[in-house]
Design an enzyme around this catalytic site. Structure first.
Site, PDB file in Angstrom:
ATOM      1  N   LYS A  46       0.829  -1.206   0.000  1.00 53.98           N
ATOM      2  CA  LYS A  46       0.000   0.000   0.000  1.00 53.98           C
ATOM      3  C   LYS A  46       0.870   1.266   0.000  1.00 53.98           C
ATOM      4  O   LYS A  46       0.439   2.314  -0.474  1.00 53.98           O
ATOM      5  CB  LYS A  46      -0.929   0.028   1.229  1.00 53.98           C
TER       6      LYS A  46
HETATM    7  C1  LIG Z   1      -4.255  -4.834   0.338  1.00 58.12           C
HETATM    8  C2  LIG Z   1      -3.435  -6.066   0.281  1.00 58.12           C
HETATM    9  C3  LIG Z   1      -3.694  -7.068  -0.657  1.00 58.12           C
HETATM   10  C4  LIG Z   1      -4.860  -7.004  -1.611  1.00 58.12           C
HETATM   11  O1  LIG Z   1      -4.704  -5.992  -2.572  1.00 58.12           O
HETATM   12  P1  LIG Z   1      -5.972  -5.457  -3.388  1.00 58.12           P
HETATM   13  O2  LIG Z   1      -5.481  -4.318  -4.165  1.00 58.12           O
HETATM   14  O3  LIG Z   1      -6.973  -5.060  -2.343  1.00 58.12           O
HETATM   15  O4  LIG Z   1      -6.462  -6.598  -4.210  1.00 58.12           O
HETATM   16  C5  LIG Z   1      -2.850  -8.177  -0.681  1.00 58.12           C
HETATM   17  N1  LIG Z   1      -1.818  -8.283   0.181  1.00 58.12           N
HETATM   18  C6  LIG Z   1      -1.546  -7.347   1.100  1.00 58.12           C
HETATM   19  C7  LIG Z   1      -0.413  -7.537   2.032  1.00 58.12           C
HETATM   20  C8  LIG Z   1      -2.324  -6.186   1.174  1.00 58.12           C
HETATM   21  O5  LIG Z   1      -2.039  -5.255   2.092  1.00 58.12           O
END
Ligand SMILES: *Cc1c(COP(=O)(O)O)cnc(C)c1O
Length: 495
Positions: free
Chosen positions: A112
């Site tokens: 993120k």
């Molecule tokens: C948010 C997240 C995901 C999923 O990603 P999306 O964009 O919501 O599909 C997978 N792994 C981790 C560690 C995340 O923080």
């Protein structure tokens, strides 16, 4: 070529990129989508010679066409700096016969950060450009990782306040500690007695509450979102797919022009959608392998053409993927509908009313770029152990969902193209389950004792993100019920 943004649900109007970023979500509940897909302006041969910031620039300038070169480069330089623990920003590593794109080298050690380290800059720049003098209130629902990454990005940014809702009991201990120890003076973190879908629906309802938004406006506030429904989250994510391709060419793993697959551990469908956008830009992408955990609503959708969220919500060891309503899928559905907002809207209304919808055969035919897989908890734990035993490399539970899918895809398909596993979190964020998989420690071992053990076995230094919460004071302890989320917002903003 100028790109404008419109709603997937058809409210008339087109917005510049900067206005779409300020608004976050459209007032009709739809998501902003570009009116056309731009192409990369550099040739595929040139990608291997670009560093991360250069790649980010050539990708983002095509989507954010109303930002000037200086503005956009300013945002990129401010985001991808020493907050990342490696100059490569997103290293590509080979372990055994698998390739991993490590997206967890930012401040909060999950992918993120790739987008949330730049979103505050994009947003504050957008406000200046558009003479928006209101204070922006970022409202965010998190399945665990968005929350802290958004807090880190927006903490003490002038002209903003940020409120984060997370599912109490639905995130890892480290994730929760990262959030509730947040020091920023403009931040508020609230646990919700519910799951992530409850948090996300609650936030969407607050966005759609016109009475509240009018009251906010009269007090000088405006909402925006740091969730992946904001186009300002999605566009920066396209960059690392283009970058990964260049790295694969540079290392000699593929030749320029070869198709490359990506395996993405998926929850809200934002990350994998960015890969699809990269493909639309002309990047030679083969299959997009959508990896789910036991909440396999997307796997079933790719198998059957029916999206059905009427099922038990399972708390797994990969909490950031514990999601039954994948918001960003709507952007893909809109494309499958031939950009017909009314058709898309009807499907989304069915989802709201019946919890499910089906797409027709012609729409299904357009899904050929995607393949769905899912991993059981047992497979996730086995994969972590197997990779550790054979290579010494420790992956987190989310990445393990994707690594499992990659293994299955490689053995089942005839596809000779290479695949890159998108590695979304540091194992330090999910230490307890990672070490359980490897067979170290037990239920009684303290979280930080486990952290020390992980350093011993992985030979990877404990990240700052974890060191800094060891002794940190808990500053946020509010917990509320789903129906009181709006009340919490009102209280915090003194409305
Ligand atoms: C948010 C997240 C995901 C999923 O990603 P999306 O964009 O919501 O599909 C997978 N792994 C981790 C560690 C995340 O923080």
């Amino acid at each position: 070529m100028d790109i404008l943004y419109r709603s997937t649900r058809g409210v008339a109007g087109e917005y510049t990129a900067s206005m779409a970023i300020i608004k976050g979500l459209c007032e009709d509940g739809g998501l902003f989508v570009p009116d056309k897909f731009p192409k990369l302006s550099v040739s595929i041969d040139e990608l291997a010679g670009l560093d991360y910031k250069q790649t980010a620039y050539i990708v983002m300038k095509e989507f954010l066409t109303d930002y000037t070169e200086d503005e956009l480069k300013g945002c990129i330089n401010a985001a991808y700096d020493e907050k990342f623990d490696t100059e490569e920003i997103a290293p590509l590593v080979k372990k055994g016969n698998q390739y991993f794109l490590e997206l967890f080298h930012g401040k909060t050690i999950a992918f993120k950060d790739m987008a949330l380290s730049i979103l505050p800059h994009l947003l504050t720049t957008a406000m200046k450009k558009n003479n928006v003098n209101k204070e922006v209130v970022i409202l965010t629902a998190t399945s665990g990782d968005t929350g802290k990454a958004a807090l880190a990005g927006f903490a003490d940014v002038a002209g903003t306040k940020i409120i984060v809702f997370y599912p109490k009991g639905g995130v890892s201990r480290i994730q929760e500690l990262q959030m509730v120890t947040e020091k920023g003076k403009n931040t508020k973190v609230i646990g919700v007695n519910g799951n992530f879908d409850d948090c996300q629906s609650g936030v969407k309802a607050i966005f759609g509450n016109t009475k509240l938004t009018e009251e906010m406006a009269s007090k000088g506030y405006q909402f925006s979102s740091a969730n992946s429904i904001n186009i300002g989250r999605l566009v920066p994510q396209v960059a690392y797919y283009v970058y990964a391709y260049g790295r694969m060419v540079k290392s000699g793993a593929i030749k320029s022009g070869d198709l490359l697959n990506f395996v993405v551990p998926t929850g809200n469908f934002g990350n994998i959608l960015a890969a699809f956008y990269a493909k639309q830009m002309g990047l030679p992408v083969g299959k997009l392998i959508c990896a789910s955990n036991e909440n396999k609503v997307l796997f079933d959708f790719f198998e059957s053409g029916t999206y059905d969220k009427n099922r038990e919500f399972i708390l797994t060891s990969s909490p950031s993927m514990d999601i039954l309503i994948s918001s960003n899928l709507e952007r893909l559905i809109y494309l499958l509908c031939g950009n017909d907002a009314n058709k898309n809207k009807a499907l989304m209304e069915q989802l709201k009313e019946d919890g499910k919808y089906s797409i027709d055969d012609s729409m299904r035919a357009m899904l050929k770029d995607f393949t769905g897989f899912y991993a059981s908890e047992e497979e996730v734990f086995n994969t972590i152990r197997t990779i550790y035993d054979s290579t010494g490399y420790v992956i987190d539970t989310h990445t393990a969902v994707a690594a499992t899918a990659e293994g299955e895809y490689a053995s089942q398909s005839q596809d000779s193209n290479k695949s890159v596993i998108v590695s979304t979190a540091s194992p330090y964020k999910f230490t307890r389950n990672v070490l359980k998989a490897i067979g170290v420690g037990d239920d009684k071992t303290d979280d930080f004792e486990l952290v020390d053990k992980l350093e011993d076995i992985s030979k990877v230094k404990i990240p700052n993100a974890v060191e800094e919460i060891r002794e940190a004071k808990i500053l946020h302890s509010t917990v509320c019920n789903v129906e009181d989320m709006e009340k919490q917002v009102r209280e915090y903003l003194a409305l």
